[in-house]
Write a protein that holds these residues in place. Structure first.
Motif, mmCIF file in Angstrom:
data_model
loop_
_atom_site.group_PDB
_atom_site.id
_atom_site.type_symbol
_atom_site.label_atom_id
_atom_site.label_comp_id
_atom_site.label_asym_id
_atom_site.label_seq_id
_atom_site.Cartn_x
_atom_site.Cartn_y
_atom_site.Cartn_z
ATOM 1 N N VAL A 28 42.513 45.261 38.730
ATOM 2 C CA VAL A 28 42.700 43.871 38.310
ATOM 3 C C VAL A 28 44.170 43.469 38.390
ATOM 4 O O VAL A 28 45.063 44.296 38.194
ATOM 5 N N THR A 29 44.394 42.201 38.724
ATOM 6 C CA THR A 29 45.727 41.605 38.658
ATOM 7 C C THR A 29 45.710 40.546 37.567
ATOM 8 O O THR A 29 44.820 39.696 37.530
ATOM 9 N N MET A 30 46.680 40.617 36.672
ATOM 10 C CA MET A 30 46.742 39.691 35.544
ATOM 11 C C MET A 30 48.049 38.914 35.586
ATOM 12 O O MET A 30 49.124 39.496 35.729
ATOM 13 N N ARG A 31 47.934 37.598 35.475
ATOM 14 C CA ARG A 31 49.105 36.724 35.386
ATOM 15 C C ARG A 31 49.052 36.001 34.048
ATOM 16 O O ARG A 31 48.041 35.395 33.708
ATOM 17 N N VAL A 53 45.366 34.583 33.645
ATOM 18 C CA VAL A 53 44.593 34.513 34.886
ATOM 19 C C VAL A 53 44.334 35.935 35.359
ATOM 20 O O VAL A 53 45.272 36.714 35.559
ATOM 21 N N MET A 54 43.062 36.281 35.525
ATOM 22 C CA MET A 54 42.692 37.624 35.977
ATOM 23 C C MET A 54 41.925 37.543 37.287
ATOM 24 O O MET A 54 41.018 36.717 37.428
ATOM 25 N N GLU A 55 42.296 38.405 38.220
ATOM 26 C CA GLU A 55 41.589 38.525 39.491
ATOM 27 C C GLU A 55 41.173 39.979 39.672
ATOM 28 O O GLU A 55 41.991 40.882 39.499
ATOM 29 N N GLY A 56 39.926 40.193 40.021
ATOM 30 C CA GLY A 56 39.404 41.546 40.158
ATOM 31 C C GLY A 56 37.915 41.537 39.895
ATOM 32 O O GLY A 56 37.283 40.476 39.834
#
Length: 252
Positions: free
Chosen positions: A93-96, A117-120
């Motif tokens: 996961v990538t977290m901003r 904001v999480m992507e994964g």
């Protein structure tokens, strides 16, 4: 659009690609520092060039993703040490996270909100959301100033509630399925060998702990208990090399 200066995208919970969550900050602590490259460091580390108030929400969010790269500030704080943006990644996961005030000119910690904001993968994002709520011990989508929060985030309180609780529901269902799957394996292996049943008793105890942790929305505790139960099942499996070694030890 209020005082919030970050991206104004509205909340997004259960989605195939990403989740956008908004959270009320209660405490500005912990205070951290960052170096010339924008990498976050512990306060007092040699080479630091600035300081930042990370806040309780961001601290819980970073912990929720487990072992990760050092967070990097994509927007470093200036005079206001509680206004910033950072990014942090793992293999899954990538977290901003961005921090900004949405009322009261940022005079108090409770004037701030965080956008996460999480992507994964969806299961990973869902477990992060559950862990953040568990770690904070409160519902982060419940703000001090409702109208200002809604304006700043382009979302109603109902939409924020749905976004967070939707992810938590996904996490709960996923973990519940994991518990049920391991419990089925324990039942199937019962009675095959007496020595294995002793090990399976340990697996049952850990599965009960997993259920208790799930009721508390404690994702890390659930995963630890499931890992222990899975290990016990492997040890009890008569077809596994580990299981054979375990029984030899038990048989003396």
């Amino acid at each position: 659009m209020g005082e919030h200066r970050g991206p104004n995208r509205g909340p997004l919970g259960v989605d195939p690609e990403r989740s956008i969550l908004y959270a009320q900050v209660v405490s500005a602590e912990p205070r951290m520092s960052f170096d010339e490259g924008g990498i976050m460091r512990q306060l007092g580390i040699v080479g630091s060039v600035g300081k930042v108030y990370l806040g309780d929400v961001a601290q819980a969010a970073l912990r929720s993703i487990g072992t990760h790269d050092s967070p990097k500030f994509s927007q470093e704080p200036g005079f206001d040490e509680q206004t910033w943006q950072l990014v942090c990644s793992t293999d899954e996961v990538t977290m901003r996270i961005s921090s900004s005030h949405y009322w009261g000119f940022g005079l108090f910690s409770r004037c701030f909100l965080n956008e996460i904001v999480m992507e994964g993968s969806l299961p990973t994002r869902a477990r992060c959301a559950m862990d953040i709520v568990s770690s904070l011990g409160r519902n982060p989508w419940e703000p001090f100033r409702v109208r200002a929060f809604e304006r700043a985030t382009s979302g109603t309180i109902q939409s924020h509630t749905t976004s967070w609780e939707g992810l938590i529901s996904v996490a709960r269902e996923s973990m519940s399925d994991d518990i049920a799957r391991l419990q089925d394996e324990v039942h199937k292996m019962r009675g095959i060998e007496e020595s294995a049943d002793v090990i399976l008793d340990s697996a049952d105890e850990d599965l009960n702990r997993a259920r208790e942790a799930l009721a508390d929305k404690n994702a890390p505790a659930v995963e630890r208990a499931l890992s222990r139960a899975s290990s016990s099942i492997v040890r009890a499996d008569p077809k596994s090399e580990m299981g054979s070694m375990e029984r030899e030890l038990l048989d003396g």
